[in-house]
Design a protein around this motif. Structure first.
Motif, PDB file in Angstrom:
ATOM      1  N   ARG A 575      24.998 -28.144   6.552  1.00 24.23           N
ATOM      2  CA  ARG A 575      23.997 -28.870   5.763  1.00 24.23           C
ATOM      3  C   ARG A 575      23.679 -28.063   4.514  1.00 24.23           C
ATOM      4  NH1 ARG A 575      20.066 -32.569   5.716  1.00 24.23           N
ATOM      5  NH2 ARG A 575      20.586 -33.434   7.740  1.00 24.23           N
ATOM      6  N   ASN A 576      23.588 -28.784   3.385  1.00 20.63           N
ATOM      7  CA  ASN A 576      23.237 -28.144   2.129  1.00 20.63           C
ATOM      8  C   ASN A 576      22.298 -29.101   1.406  1.00 20.63           C
ATOM      9  OD1 ASN A 576      23.101 -26.835  -0.263  1.00 20.63           O
ATOM     10  ND2 ASN A 576      25.312 -26.763  -0.638  1.00 20.63           N
ATOM     11  N   LYS A 578      20.432 -32.212   0.890  1.00 20.68           N
ATOM     12  CA  LYS A 578      20.627 -33.565   1.433  1.00 20.68           C
ATOM     13  C   LYS A 578      22.095 -33.879   1.721  1.00 20.68           C
ATOM     14  CE  LYS A 578      17.830 -37.024   0.706  1.00 20.68           C
ATOM     15  NZ  LYS A 578      17.070 -36.903   1.943  1.00 20.68           N
ATOM     16  N   ASN A 579      22.944 -32.895   1.497  1.00 20.36           N
ATOM     17  CA  ASN A 579      24.372 -33.108   1.762  1.00 20.36           C
ATOM     18  C   ASN A 579      24.755 -32.542   3.120  1.00 20.36           C
ATOM     19  OD1 ASN A 579      24.988 -34.330  -0.734  1.00 20.36           O
ATOM     20  ND2 ASN A 579      24.904 -32.312  -1.704  1.00 20.36           N
ATOM     21  N   VAL A 580      25.399 -33.387   3.897  1.00 25.66           N
ATOM     22  CA  VAL A 580      25.880 -32.931   5.202  1.00 25.66           C
ATOM     23  C   VAL A 580      27.399 -33.070   5.207  1.00 25.66           C
ATOM     24  CG1 VAL A 580      25.810 -33.306   7.695  1.00 25.66           C
ATOM     25  CG2 VAL A 580      23.763 -33.720   6.308  1.00 25.66           C
ATOM     26  N   GLU A 581      28.095 -31.978   5.477  1.00 28.70           N
ATOM     27  CA  GLU A 581      29.561 -32.027   5.488  1.00 28.70           C
ATOM     28  C   GLU A 581      30.051 -31.688   6.892  1.00 28.70           C
ATOM     29  OE1 GLU A 581      31.245 -30.141   2.101  1.00 28.70           O
ATOM     30  OE2 GLU A 581      33.269 -30.900   2.514  1.00 28.70           O
ATOM     31  N   VAL A 598      21.718 -36.544  11.393  1.00 33.68           N
ATOM     32  CA  VAL A 598      21.382 -36.425   9.972  1.00 33.68           C
ATOM     33  C   VAL A 598      20.047 -37.119   9.724  1.00 33.68           C
ATOM     34  CG1 VAL A 598      23.829 -36.410   9.305  1.00 33.68           C
ATOM     35  CG2 VAL A 598      22.559 -38.568   9.261  1.00 33.68           C
ATOM     36  N   ASP A 602      20.571 -38.989   3.781  1.00 29.41           N
ATOM     37  CA  ASP A 602      21.510 -37.882   3.525  1.00 29.41           C
ATOM     38  C   ASP A 602      22.828 -38.421   2.987  1.00 29.41           C
ATOM     39  OD1 ASP A 602      19.825 -35.879   4.311  1.00 29.41           O
ATOM     40  OD2 ASP A 602      20.702 -35.632   6.317  1.00 29.41           O
ATOM     41  N   VAL A 604      26.728 -38.010   3.339  1.00 29.12           N
ATOM     42  CA  VAL A 604      27.604 -37.481   4.392  1.00 29.12           C
ATOM     43  C   VAL A 604      29.055 -37.424   3.909  1.00 29.12           C
ATOM     44  CG1 VAL A 604      28.453 -37.848   6.748  1.00 29.12           C
ATOM     45  CG2 VAL A 604      26.079 -38.420   6.172  1.00 29.12           C
TER      46      VAL A 604
END
Ligand code: RUQ
Ligand code: CUA
Length: 673
Positions: A575-576, A578-581, A598, A602, A604
């Motif tokens: 998680r960074n 609002k970005n979830v990878e 999430v 977010d 994704v």
């Protein structure tokens, strides 16, 4: 005799012997009825004669069955690539079994193969956006296999979209579409795709004239402002991509260009495109004008466009082009004055132009003329060099004298459309109105291979019904194989069980192995998808498709290992803000990880690698309510990206039945609101 031919002849002889034996058995059993009532389903098992009798099969039926049956474990001899018409896709069909092997997603999303749901496939589809607008259907017409020396090489397939003037590239290593391009110069195309003998150029001929690019002009300015075109797309074989920057179009008068063909051998370096509506009819039935169908078919002759491609390339290279919407266009006046473009009169509202395998003759089918017209390329070239012209059209293009280039005309029947060739010096022309295939004998050296007189009609075989295109095995190459021909019929009328008022179209397989009047109908295949136009049939030996991707973590778009490929043990969620990878693996029978949580809103990014290397070990990835379904073939790595804008709890699951515990191949995607 080539190895291939020997093998085929032997196979055919064996089949003929078996067929003859079965036929005799059939006669002895007293069959020969031709009713179309349903056959009884229960007959003595293991007794061939009883089956033949009970099903009312004729000797011809039994011959056809034996010719086409491919037992389990055996494979087809040929593969057909068929346009999927207004489905926007391509069909892959085995011959002689006529079994559908695959539907390739091209211009239209195809969920079962994940086409249009991953980042990579969306990127390809977005290449076909028109003026920034997403267009998710197409009217595919003419597939073209890549060629080397005028023969199919089994590496690539190209196909056009008539509706939006687009072209696509399919890589035959994995049978997936790699590129879609929109032609910025024109709004419709038809005479595409066709390739030059070494596939340096992919040809896209125009169809309905319009102002070039996105310009507007009133229909009253048709003659001055509307234009036709043919585009030459440069193909980079090592990259597997068409190169727009090295491509160019040729501006043409506002006649409606139709099908094209590339010269080969004797005529290599030349391109031939038909046209109709040289009347420049502009319609307006509602204002009391003749409708297009009448207005565009007044004249006895239209113009075959004879294009010197080498010269056009030279002039484009020398900077004689202008730019339309950022695309190079060689202007009509340059083409006319520099001898790039000549016209040759051709009767009458023509459709197909087909170059004979030796490249020596051009076969023209005029839809409203019962003949095929055959021009000699040699005579045509001499006439151009000697300036044997009968005049110029309104745009300053010289018109070659018809008689100077004419070899002969053969009366075949009503509504000739397209022509293909075999290895015995025969040509085959589809007759739409006669609903028949005409076999006729070529002249020149080719025609000497069969016992029939040169340039003569040999046989007409009825098909069901209203044939458009037809295809013979490798029948538009420099070395056709013969053996099989398929009629692509527009109507099926009474051939199949009724499935509602929208009937399937009908592919009919014909046996063209013999000479003279020996053509026989073998098999009917209903096509349960949009109207196929053209098909090409390649010897299956020439295809070298992968059974699994060459390396685990393969990206099918770059055809190399993906930098985001995930190995077992390296799965993670990062998680960074609002970005979830997510980096995920798929293997029988689990995804790792199995829980992903999430926040609603977010962004994704989800990488998934199928780490399997076993044939057929494909996993699906379905994410409900997010409009996502992927197909991850063994070794494939893919990425998808979306906003987590739907709150709730969703199970992502494998949508391919991959193992006994496939139902357990699942995980929870929790979106907290
Ligand atoms: S064209 S048959 Cu594209 Cu003849 Cu359809
Ligand atoms: Cu993996 Cu089902």
């Amino acid at each position: 005799m080539t190895r291939k031919n020997k093998r085929r002849s032997k196979a055919v002889l064996t089949l003929l012997a078996v067929a003859a034996a079965v036929t005799v058995l059939g006669w002895l059993a007293g069959c020969g009825t031709t009713g179309d009532q349903p056959a009884p389903t229960t007959v003595a098992s293991g007794d061939t004669d009883a089956v033949i009798a009970a099903r009312g099969l004729t000797p011809d039926d039994v011959y056809a069955a034996v010719k086409t049956y491919v037992p389990t474990g055996k494979k087809d001899e040929y593969v057909m690539f068929s346009s999927g018409g207004h489905s926007g896709q391509v069909l892959v069909i085995g011959v002689p079994s006529m079994r559908l092997l695959k539907v390739i997603g091209v211009f239209t999303p195809e969920p079962w193969q994940g086409w249009g749901y991953s980042n990579e496939t969306r990127e390809v589809l977005a290449g076909g956006n028109v003026g920034g607008k997403e267009i998710l259907w197409a009217d595919t017409h003419h597939p073209a296999l890549s060629e080397t020396g005028g023969d199919y090489d089994g590496q690539f397939l190209f196909i056009n979209d008539k509706a939006q003037a687009r072209v696509a590239v399919i890589d035959l290593r994995d049978f997936e579409t790699k590129q879609i391009l929109n032609n910025p110069v024109t709004t419709s195309d038809h005479g595409g795709t066709f390739v030059t003998p070494d596939t340096e150029w992919v040809i896209e001929g125009g169809q309905y004239a319009a102002p070039l690019g996105t310009a507007y002009a009133s229909i009253d300015q048709y003659a001055e402002k509307y234009r036709g075109m043919v585009t030459f797309w440069k193909f980079d074989r090592s990259a597997g991509r068409l190169m727009p920057d090295e491509s160019f179009a040729l501006e043409l008068p506002p006649y409606w260009q139709d099908l094209c063909d590339a010269g080969k051998l004797a005529s290599e370096g030349w391109i031939f495109c038909n046209s109709f509506n040289t009347e420049m009819a502009t319609g307006g039935i509602e204002d009391g004008n003749p409708p297009f169908e009448a207005g565009a078919s007044q004249r006895d002759m239209d113009y075959l466009h004879v294009i010197n491609l080498e010269k056009a390339v030279e002039l484009a290279g020398a900077g004689r082009t202008i730019e339309v919407e950022g695309f190079k266009v060689l202007p009509l006046d340059v083409a006319a004055s520099e001898g790039v473009l000549h016209f040759l009169p051709e009767p009458k509202s023509p459709h197909g132009v087909d170059v004979t395998p030796d490249g020596e003759y051009l076969v023209i089918s005029g839809k409203l003329d019962p003949h095929v017209t055959i021009f000699s390329f040699d005579k045509l070239k001499n006439a151009i060099e000697a300036g044997t012209f009968s005049g110029q059209d309104d745009y300053g293009v010289s018109i070659v004298d018809f008689d100077a280039a004419l070899e002969t005309q053969i009366e075949l029947g009503l509504g000739p459309l397209h022509t293909q060739f075999d290895d015995q010096g025969y040509a085959y022309t589809s007759l739409f109105l006669d609903t028949a295939v005409a076999r006729w004998s070529l002249g020149g050296d080719a025609g000497a291979k069969n016992p029939d007189p040169a340039w003569s009609l040999v046989q007409k075989t009825g098909v069901h019904y209203n044939i458009g295109h037809l295809v013979a095995a490798e029948g538009d190459t420099v070395s056709p194989d013969g053996g099989y021909l398929v009629a692509l019929n527009k109507w099926s009328v009474d051939r199949f069980l009724t499935v509602g008022p929208l009937h399937p179209q009908n592919f009919q397989l014909l046996d063209i192995t013999g000479t003279g009047e020996s053509m026989k109908l073998l098999y009917d295949m209903p096509i349960g998808i949009g109207e196929p136009h053209y098909v090409q049939m390649i010897n299956a030996d020439k295809l070298n498709a992968w059974e699994v991707y060459p390396e685990v973590g393969w990206n099918p778009l770059s055809q190399s290992k993906d930098p985001n490929a995930v190995a077992i043990g390296e799965e993670k969620v990062v998680r960074n803000g609002k970005n979830v990878e997510i980096w995920m693996t798929a293997v029988r029978s689990h995804f790792t990880p199995e829980r992903i949580e999430v926040e609603k809103g977010d962004h994704v990014v989800w990488h998934i690698t199928n780490v399997e290397q076993a044939k057929d070990a494909t996993h699906g990835f379905a994410l409900p309510n997010y409009d996502i379904n992927l197909s991850l073939e063994p070794g494939e790595s893919t990425t998808l990206e979306f906003e987590a804008d739907v709150g709730g709890v969703f199970t992502y699951y494998c949508s391919e039945f991959c193992s006994a515990l496939h139902l357990e191949m699942v995980g929870y995607f929790l979106v907290k609101s």
